[in-house]
Design a protein around this motif. Structure first.
Motif, PDB file in Angstrom:
ATOM      1  N   LEU A  93       9.060  -1.805  -7.559  1.00 43.90           N
ATOM      2  CA  LEU A  93       8.156  -0.739  -7.968  1.00 43.90           C
ATOM      3  C   LEU A  93       8.730  -0.145  -9.250  1.00 43.90           C
ATOM      4  N   HIS A  94       7.902  -0.053 -10.286  1.00 45.06           N
ATOM      5  CA  HIS A  94       8.383   0.371 -11.609  1.00 45.06           C
ATOM      6  C   HIS A  94       7.578   1.532 -12.158  1.00 45.06           C
ATOM      7  N   GLU A  95       8.197   2.230 -13.094  1.00 48.06           N
ATOM      8  CA  GLU A  95       7.474   3.187 -13.927  1.00 48.06           C
ATOM      9  C   GLU A  95       7.831   2.888 -15.377  1.00 48.06           C
ATOM     10  N   ARG A 104      10.063   1.742 -21.971  1.00 47.81           N
ATOM     11  CA  ARG A 104      10.808   0.790 -21.144  1.00 47.81           C
ATOM     12  C   ARG A 104      10.351   0.910 -19.701  1.00 47.81           C
ATOM     13  N   MET A 105      10.663  -0.123 -18.916  1.00 51.40           N
ATOM     14  CA  MET A 105      10.353  -0.081 -17.490  1.00 51.40           C
ATOM     15  C   MET A 105      11.596   0.339 -16.725  1.00 51.40           C
ATOM     16  N   ARG A 106      11.356   1.069 -15.645  1.00 50.68           N
ATOM     17  CA  ARG A 106      12.486   1.502 -14.828  1.00 50.68           C
ATOM     18  C   ARG A 106      12.133   1.290 -13.364  1.00 50.68           C
ATOM     19  N   LEU A 127       2.937   3.677 -13.770  1.00 51.52           N
ATOM     20  CA  LEU A 127       3.485   3.106 -12.533  1.00 51.52           C
ATOM     21  C   LEU A 127       2.887   1.726 -12.300  1.00 51.52           C
ATOM     22  N   HIS A 128       3.689   0.810 -11.751  1.00 56.59           N
ATOM     23  CA  HIS A 128       3.149  -0.515 -11.422  1.00 56.59           C
ATOM     24  C   HIS A 128       4.027  -1.241 -10.412  1.00 56.59           C
ATOM     25  N   VAL A 129       3.404  -2.232  -9.786  1.00 56.22           N
ATOM     26  CA  VAL A 129       4.145  -3.187  -8.962  1.00 56.22           C
ATOM     27  C   VAL A 129       4.622  -4.272  -9.917  1.00 56.22           C
ATOM     28  N   MET A 130       5.891  -4.662  -9.804  1.00 55.90           N
ATOM     29  CA  MET A 130       6.436  -5.671 -10.728  1.00 55.90           C
ATOM     30  C   MET A 130       6.853  -6.910  -9.954  1.00 55.90           C
ATOM     31  N   PHE A 131       6.205  -8.016 -10.283  1.00 58.32           N
ATOM     32  CA  PHE A 131       6.556  -9.303  -9.678  1.00 58.32           C
ATOM     33  C   PHE A 131       7.636  -9.947 -10.539  1.00 58.32           C
TER      34      PHE A 131
HETATM   35 CU   LIG Z   1       7.804  -3.380 -14.650  1.00 60.50          CU
END
Ligand SMILES: [Cu+2]
Length: 176
Positions: A93-95, A104-106, A127-131
């Protein structure tokens, strides 16, 4: 000879059935190629999840994002704790955050809070789900199977409809 030939054809027929039907029952790669299981919204307890989608990727792309909205219609706070899918080695799970003027993504180790009575939207740029480490390209029109785990609502399985590479919402071709 005639009987031998019939036996041979029967064997070939059985082999054909095995080859064509067995893989669907057993090999599970996390992608629904016909998108039959795609639903525009899924409910679980007090949560309603709407517009789940992902984006087409280039061949050999290592990562992909997942997006959706979560409405908490109840009076109890919930939390998206984790996500899992057979399509990737790991799902995080990213923001997006701005660090020294660079987006940047965290990773959100504690997940994403879903407060009572509120809507939380996972969308491109936020916010996103990161595969991480996807095992095949995401193809427009197919859907990605993912299981979301919530602290209160529990596990929710759904399918992210794969839109164009620049999709901003599910079913980007019909605005609503
Ligand atoms: Cu991400």
């Amino acid at each position: 000879m005639r009987i031998a030939a019939r036996i041979l054809f029967a064997a070939l027929g059985a082999a054909y059935l095995f080859v064509h039907f067995a893989p669907h029952a057993h090999a599970h790669d996390g992608i629904d190629h016909g998108a039959e299981n795609y639903a525009e919204s899924v409910s679980a307890g007090d949560l309603e999840i709407t517009g789940p989608f992902s984006r087409a990727t280039l061949p050999n792309a290592p990562v992909a994002g997942g997006y959706l909205s979560i409405v908490n219609t109840g009076t109890e706070d919930d939390r998206l704790v984790s996500a899992a899918s057979d399509v990737a080695q790991e799902v995080q799970l990213h923001e997006m955050v701005v660090v020294e003027d660079v987006m940047r993504m965290r990773q959100l180790e504690d997940g994403i809070a879903i407060p009572a009575g509120e809507t939380v939207t996972l969308a491109p740029g936020g916010l996103h789900v990161m595969f991480m480490g996807i095992n095949q390209p995401f193809i427009e029109g197919e859907c990605v199977e993912v299981t979301l785990s919530f602290a209160v609502a529990g596990e929710v399985a759904l399918c992210l409809l794969i839109g164009p590479a620049d999709a901003r919402e599910a079913g980007g071709h019909h605005n609503h």
